[in-house]
Write a protein that holds these residues in place. Structure first.
Motif, PDB file in Angstrom:
ATOM      1  N   ILE A  36      34.063  45.872  32.375  1.00  0.00           N
ATOM      2  CA  ILE A  36      33.731  45.263  33.658  1.00  0.00           C
ATOM      3  C   ILE A  36      33.951  46.272  34.779  1.00  0.00           C
ATOM      4  O   ILE A  36      34.785  47.180  34.656  1.00  0.00           O
ATOM      5  CB  ILE A  36      34.588  43.984  33.903  1.00  0.00           C
ATOM      6  CG1 ILE A  36      34.037  43.170  35.080  1.00  0.00           C
ATOM      7  CG2 ILE A  36      36.061  44.343  34.112  1.00  0.00           C
ATOM      8  CD1 ILE A  36      34.634  41.773  35.182  1.00  0.00           C
ATOM      9  N   LEU A  37      33.190  46.147  35.837  1.00  0.00           N
ATOM     10  CA  LEU A  37      33.414  46.950  37.032  1.00  0.00           C
ATOM     11  C   LEU A  37      34.692  46.462  37.706  1.00  0.00           C
ATOM     12  O   LEU A  37      34.915  45.260  37.833  1.00  0.00           O
ATOM     13  CB  LEU A  37      32.232  46.808  37.980  1.00  0.00           C
ATOM     14  CG  LEU A  37      32.240  47.664  39.250  1.00  0.00           C
ATOM     15  CD1 LEU A  37      32.118  49.142  38.907  1.00  0.00           C
ATOM     16  CD2 LEU A  37      31.105  47.242  40.172  1.00  0.00           C
ATOM     17  N   GLU A  38      35.546  47.396  38.135  1.00  0.00           N
ATOM     18  CA  GLU A  38      36.863  47.026  38.666  1.00  0.00           C
ATOM     19  C   GLU A  38      36.775  46.036  39.817  1.00  0.00           C
ATOM     20  O   GLU A  38      37.493  45.033  39.838  1.00  0.00           O
ATOM     21  CB  GLU A  38      37.606  48.287  39.128  1.00  0.00           C
ATOM     22  CG  GLU A  38      39.005  47.988  39.672  1.00  0.00           C
ATOM     23  CD  GLU A  38      39.714  49.242  40.130  1.00  0.00           C
ATOM     24  OE1 GLU A  38      40.812  49.123  40.683  1.00  0.00           O
ATOM     25  OE2 GLU A  38      39.163  50.346  39.954  1.00  0.00           O
ATOM     26  N   GLY A  41      35.809  42.619  38.550  1.00  0.00           N
ATOM     27  CA  GLY A  41      36.900  41.982  37.821  1.00  0.00           C
ATOM     28  C   GLY A  41      37.978  41.444  38.728  1.00  0.00           C
ATOM     29  O   GLY A  41      38.673  40.474  38.382  1.00  0.00           O
ATOM     30  N   SER A  42      38.131  42.037  39.908  1.00  0.00           N
ATOM     31  CA  SER A  42      39.214  41.637  40.808  1.00  0.00           C
ATOM     32  C   SER A  42      39.102  40.191  41.251  1.00  0.00           C
ATOM     33  O   SER A  42      40.099  39.573  41.610  1.00  0.00           O
ATOM     34  CB  SER A  42      39.251  42.562  42.029  1.00  0.00           C
ATOM     35  OG  SER A  42      38.077  42.416  42.796  1.00  0.00           O
ATOM     36  N   PHE A  43      37.893  39.624  41.244  1.00  0.00           N
ATOM     37  CA  PHE A  43      37.791  38.212  41.610  1.00  0.00           C
ATOM     38  C   PHE A  43      37.165  37.344  40.527  1.00  0.00           C
ATOM     39  O   PHE A  43      37.468  36.167  40.416  1.00  0.00           O
ATOM     40  CB  PHE A  43      37.012  38.039  42.931  1.00  0.00           C
ATOM     41  CG  PHE A  43      35.573  38.464  42.879  1.00  0.00           C
ATOM     42  CD1 PHE A  43      34.582  37.573  42.523  1.00  0.00           C
ATOM     43  CD2 PHE A  43      35.207  39.754  43.223  1.00  0.00           C
ATOM     44  CE1 PHE A  43      33.253  37.955  42.495  1.00  0.00           C
ATOM     45  CE2 PHE A  43      33.882  40.151  43.204  1.00  0.00           C
ATOM     46  CZ  PHE A  43      32.904  39.251  42.835  1.00  0.00           C
ATOM     47  N   LEU A  44      36.343  37.934  39.649  1.00  0.00           N
ATOM     48  CA  LEU A  44      35.675  37.124  38.638  1.00  0.00           C
ATOM     49  C   LEU A  44      36.587  36.811  37.453  1.00  0.00           C
ATOM     50  O   LEU A  44      36.605  35.683  36.945  1.00  0.00           O
ATOM     51  CB  LEU A  44      34.408  37.840  38.163  1.00  0.00           C
ATOM     52  CG  LEU A  44      33.405  37.012  37.362  1.00  0.00           C
ATOM     53  CD1 LEU A  44      32.982  35.786  38.141  1.00  0.00           C
ATOM     54  CD2 LEU A  44      32.183  37.854  37.013  1.00  0.00           C
ATOM     55  N   LEU A  45      37.379  37.781  37.007  1.00  0.00           N
ATOM     56  CA  LEU A  45      38.248  37.561  35.847  1.00  0.00           C
ATOM     57  C   LEU A  45      39.345  36.539  36.139  1.00  0.00           C
ATOM     58  O   LEU A  45      39.762  35.789  35.249  1.00  0.00           O
ATOM     59  CB  LEU A  45      38.869  38.880  35.388  1.00  0.00           C
ATOM     60  CG  LEU A  45      37.911  39.894  34.764  1.00  0.00           C
ATOM     61  CD1 LEU A  45      38.656  41.158  34.367  1.00  0.00           C
ATOM     62  CD2 LEU A  45      37.184  39.305  33.557  1.00  0.00           C
ATOM     63  N   GLU A  65      37.709  49.040  32.554  1.00  0.00           N
ATOM     64  CA  GLU A  65      37.114  48.972  33.889  1.00  0.00           C
ATOM     65  C   GLU A  65      36.395  50.277  34.219  1.00  0.00           C
ATOM     66  O   GLU A  65      37.027  51.317  34.412  1.00  0.00           O
ATOM     67  CB  GLU A  65      38.198  48.668  34.924  1.00  0.00           C
ATOM     68  CG  GLU A  65      38.844  47.299  34.685  1.00  0.00           C
ATOM     69  CD  GLU A  65      40.087  47.074  35.514  1.00  0.00           C
ATOM     70  OE1 GLU A  65      40.176  46.028  36.168  1.00  0.00           O
ATOM     71  OE2 GLU A  65      40.968  47.962  35.489  1.00  0.00           O
ATOM     72  N   SER A  66      35.067  50.199  34.256  1.00  0.00           N
ATOM     73  CA  SER A  66      34.245  51.386  34.508  1.00  0.00           C
ATOM     74  C   SER A  66      32.951  50.973  35.190  1.00  0.00           C
ATOM     75  O   SER A  66      32.663  49.778  35.361  1.00  0.00           O
ATOM     76  CB  SER A  66      33.915  52.113  33.206  1.00  0.00           C
ATOM     77  OG  SER A  66      35.077  52.597  32.575  1.00  0.00           O
ATOM     78  N   PHE A  67      32.158  51.971  35.536  1.00  0.00           N
ATOM     79  CA  PHE A  67      30.856  51.710  36.137  1.00  0.00           C
ATOM     80  C   PHE A  67      29.893  51.165  35.087  1.00  0.00           C
ATOM     81  O   PHE A  67      30.096  51.338  33.881  1.00  0.00           O
ATOM     82  CB  PHE A  67      30.301  52.987  36.762  1.00  0.00           C
ATOM     83  CG  PHE A  67      30.999  53.380  38.029  1.00  0.00           C
ATOM     84  CD1 PHE A  67      30.906  52.595  39.164  1.00  0.00           C
ATOM     85  CD2 PHE A  67      31.756  54.542  38.085  1.00  0.00           C
ATOM     86  CE1 PHE A  67      31.550  52.950  40.338  1.00  0.00           C
ATOM     87  CE2 PHE A  67      32.401  54.906  39.250  1.00  0.00           C
ATOM     88  CZ  PHE A  67      32.305  54.106  40.383  1.00  0.00           C
ATOM     89  N   ILE A 191      32.649  37.253  47.491  1.00  0.00           N
ATOM     90  CA  ILE A 191      33.523  38.381  47.797  1.00  0.00           C
ATOM     91  C   ILE A 191      34.265  38.138  49.101  1.00  0.00           C
ATOM     92  O   ILE A 191      35.465  38.361  49.210  1.00  0.00           O
ATOM     93  CB  ILE A 191      32.713  39.689  47.860  1.00  0.00           C
ATOM     94  CG1 ILE A 191      32.182  40.041  46.464  1.00  0.00           C
ATOM     95  CG2 ILE A 191      33.571  40.840  48.391  1.00  0.00           C
ATOM     96  CD1 ILE A 191      31.228  41.206  46.430  1.00  0.00           C
ATOM     97  N   LEU A 192      33.560  37.630  50.099  1.00  0.00           N
ATOM     98  CA  LEU A 192      34.201  37.339  51.380  1.00  0.00           C
ATOM     99  C   LEU A 192      35.309  36.313  51.238  1.00  0.00           C
ATOM    100  O   LEU A 192      36.335  36.382  51.906  1.00  0.00           O
ATOM    101  CB  LEU A 192      33.159  36.837  52.381  1.00  0.00           C
ATOM    102  CG  LEU A 192      32.163  37.880  52.894  1.00  0.00           C
ATOM    103  CD1 LEU A 192      31.087  37.213  53.728  1.00  0.00           C
ATOM    104  CD2 LEU A 192      32.871  38.945  53.689  1.00  0.00           C
TER     105      LEU A 192
END
Length: 293
Positions: A36-38, A41-45, A65-67, A191-192
């Protein structure tokens, strides 16, 4: 210093070995390796994994966590079991994906911008010419990110040479920077919602025919799925519905539901954002917002 670096290298190699042997050292548990993109992941995981792990306590999770391109390569080489990303139209061949809904993108305008309109949050899409707005100084995510890939397509569509004054690997960092007046940015409501702030902003909706956000979970084609992996995919697909119900039951007063108005997930996210910023908002105002959205 050399000895310290040597110890660091040994420690890192030991940790990597433990990680690789997890399948064998915990034979009674199932390991799921998620790419996952970092920033994603910060909000979806945090929305996906807690309930999934409660329902499947025998599962162990490893995050990579990568591109996007690196995650896709790892998936095709079976170094990860699944990949969570956004914008499936950019995904490579040999991958099967499942979508859990979509959101609008917005050009987000801080109060320091000449385009800022006081006493408004969501602007009419026709208020400004999108091509003109996109010529403003911008804070964007890194070129390797999925959202940036889409935004670059937007620049090409309008034949714009963007004025990018700062880039970040994290869309959340980019959003925080814009809020402090560094430049305009492009982001989504979800995201907001993860960024607690009280600063005034404008949201200029971007037509979904031009740009929209979709989340997906991907697996390698033709690989058999374990029951646990099927559970994870179903949890991801239902995440959209469960979040929708949560917003309906918690954020929006019951009378709004009784109106029988059907609104999309991105609209609920925006409504949630507005209520968060103004907790004393009147019910009649919420009703008007629901209808407007």
């Amino acid at each position: 210093m050399i000895y310290y670096n040597y110890l660091e290298t040994i420690s890192y190699n030991d940790q990597q070995l433990v990680r690789k042997l997890t399948r064998y050292t915990h034979p009674n548990s199932e390991l799921i390796r998620i790419g996952i993109l970092e920033s994603l992941g910060s909000f979806l995981l945090s929305e996906l994994l807690p309930d999934f792990l409660k329902e499947n306590p025998e599962v162990r999770i490893q995050l990579f966590e990568s591109f996007p391109r690196i995650n896709e390569e790892r998936l095709l080489n079976e170094k990860i079991d699944c990949y969570i990303g956004q914008n499936p139209e950019t995904i490579t061949k040999g991958v099967k994906f499942y979508i859990n809904g979509n959101e609008k993108y917005y050009v987000i305008i801080p109060s320091t911008s000449k385009y800022f309109s006081p006493n408004q949050t969501i602007l009419s899409p026709s208020m400004y010419d999108l091509k003109t707005i996109l010529k403003s100084p911008l804070v964007l995510s890194a070129p390797e990110s999925a959202i940036r890939h889409q935004v670059n397509g937007l620049f090409q569509k309008f034949h714009i040479k963007p004025n990018i004054i700062m880039e970040s690997n994290s869309i959340i960092t980019a959003t925080n920077l814009f809020m402090r007046g560094v430049g305009l940015t492009i982001s989504s409501a979800s995201i907001l919602n993860k960024i607690h702030h009280s600063l005034p902003i404008n949201l200029l909706p971007i037509d979904t025919q031009i740009l929209q956000l979709q989340y997906f979970i991907a697996i390698k084609k033709n690989l058999p799925l374990s029951p646990i992996m099927k559970n994870l995919i179903n949890a991801f697909k239902n995440l959209y519905k469960s979040k929708l119900n949560e917003l309906l039951n918690i954020t929006i007063p019951k009378f709004c539901i009784n109106l029988g108005i059907v609104i999309s997930y991105h609209s609920l996210s925006i409504l949630f954002l507005l209520i968060y910023k103004n907790k004393s908002i009147h019910f009649s105002t919420i009703k008007k917002l629901v209808v407007a959205l």
